[in-house]
Design an enzyme around this catalytic site. Sequence first.
Site, short mmCIF file in Angstrom:
data_model
loop_
_atom_site.label_atom_id
_atom_site.label_comp_id
_atom_site.label_asym_id
_atom_site.label_seq_id
_atom_site.Cartn_x
_atom_site.Cartn_y
_atom_site.Cartn_z
N ASN A 11 0.87 -1.18 0.00
CA ASN A 11 0.00 0.00 0.00
C ASN A 11 0.91 1.23 0.00
O ASN A 11 1.51 1.55 1.02
CB ASN A 11 -0.91 -0.03 1.24
N LYS A 13 0.16 4.23 -0.15
CA LYS A 13 -0.47 5.41 0.49
C LYS A 13 -0.27 6.63 -0.41
O LYS A 13 -0.30 6.48 -1.64
CB LYS A 13 0.06 5.58 1.91
N HIS A 101 -9.48 1.28 5.30
CA HIS A 101 -8.16 1.42 5.94
C HIS A 101 -8.30 2.36 7.13
O HIS A 101 -9.09 3.30 7.11
CB HIS A 101 -7.15 1.97 4.92
N GLU A 103 -6.64 4.74 8.08
CA GLU A 103 -6.44 6.17 7.77
C GLU A 103 -7.70 6.76 7.14
O GLU A 103 -7.96 7.96 7.29
CB GLU A 103 -5.19 6.33 6.89
N GLU A 173 -4.96 -4.84 10.91
CA GLU A 173 -3.92 -3.84 11.12
C GLU A 173 -4.17 -3.10 12.43
O GLU A 173 -5.01 -2.19 12.49
CB GLU A 173 -3.94 -2.81 9.98
N GLY A 179 2.97 2.31 10.75
CA GLY A 179 3.93 3.40 10.51
C GLY A 179 4.68 3.85 11.75
O GLY A 179 5.36 4.87 11.74
N SER A 219 3.89 -2.07 10.27
CA SER A 219 5.35 -2.11 10.40
C SER A 219 5.96 -3.45 9.98
O SER A 219 6.93 -3.92 10.59
CB SER A 219 5.77 -1.74 11.84
O1 LIG Z 1 -1.66 -0.44 4.64
C1 LIG Z 1 -0.61 -0.62 5.27
C2 LIG Z 1 -0.54 -0.42 6.69
O2 LIG Z 1 -1.21 0.73 7.07
C3 LIG Z 1 0.78 -0.64 7.31
O3 LIG Z 1 1.62 0.47 7.13
P1 LIG Z 1 3.16 0.37 7.63
O4 LIG Z 1 3.71 -0.88 7.01
O5 LIG Z 1 3.82 1.61 7.12
O6 LIG Z 1 3.12 0.28 9.12
#
Ligand SMILES: O=C[C@H](O)COP(=O)(O)O
Length: 258
Positions: A11, A13, A101, A103, A173, A179, A219
Amino acid sequence: MSTRTPLMAGNWKMNLNHLEAIAHTQKLAFALSDKDYEAVEVAVLPPFTDLRSVQTLVEGDKLAIKYGAQDISAHDTGAYTGEISGPMLAKLKCAYVAVGHSERRQYHAETDELVNAKVKAAFKHGITPILCVGEELEVREAGNHVSHTLAQVEGGLKDLPAEQAETVVIAYEPVWAIGTGKVCGAGDAQEVCAAIRGKIAELYSQELADAVRIQYGGSVKAGNVAEIMAQADIDGALVGGASLDADEFVKIVRFRDQ
Ligand SMILES: O=C[C@H](O)COP(=O)(O)O
């Protein structure tokens, strides 16, 4: 480790413009081989503005990498400024779309009801939704992480026919691990993913639940992916930050070598 085909999805983002997306996808394609694709399904979820470029590259070079979007409108068409619809994503031949998600839930106040409508919109147009669920830190600290997450699963799948539910992908998640560099312990992630599978069995059947792929996200990196993937109910990863580094993402796809 489960017997379901793992799905490793990056992803991106709100990162990488369409030119960077082409370079990044080419780098992944160069590094990955048929052997990788036989063992793992690999997908990228670029920003909307990159999708046409990624599609052109994937189709032109007949790449085995799948791609999808990070969100979908619950509506097919109309006066919804800024939204992108299922028919638009289907026309770009998106295989997947992330729905709900954290976010989107946090910054765009998406409710389980809206997430459910988006899951249905994805299926209506032949796109497989990756339904994202997971608890905030305070929910985990209060010990309510399992019930909170299962309520999101139930809300997201509400009134979904079995033939669609069996192909949905669930991404667990924990919000506090996204993150932040804080990884949910593999055993803790397994506990919730097993509970998610149990909830799907309760809603449909054990056979159907056994077919559903459940990813972990939060993460994930080359250094921790093997332990996560060793869990019985974890069938892949939804990778944010680490998917922006092609070498790191390839290592994640090759989790068996880590
Ligand atoms: O969609 C992915 C997740 O929100 C995980 O993000 P991350 O790997 O940066 O922690």
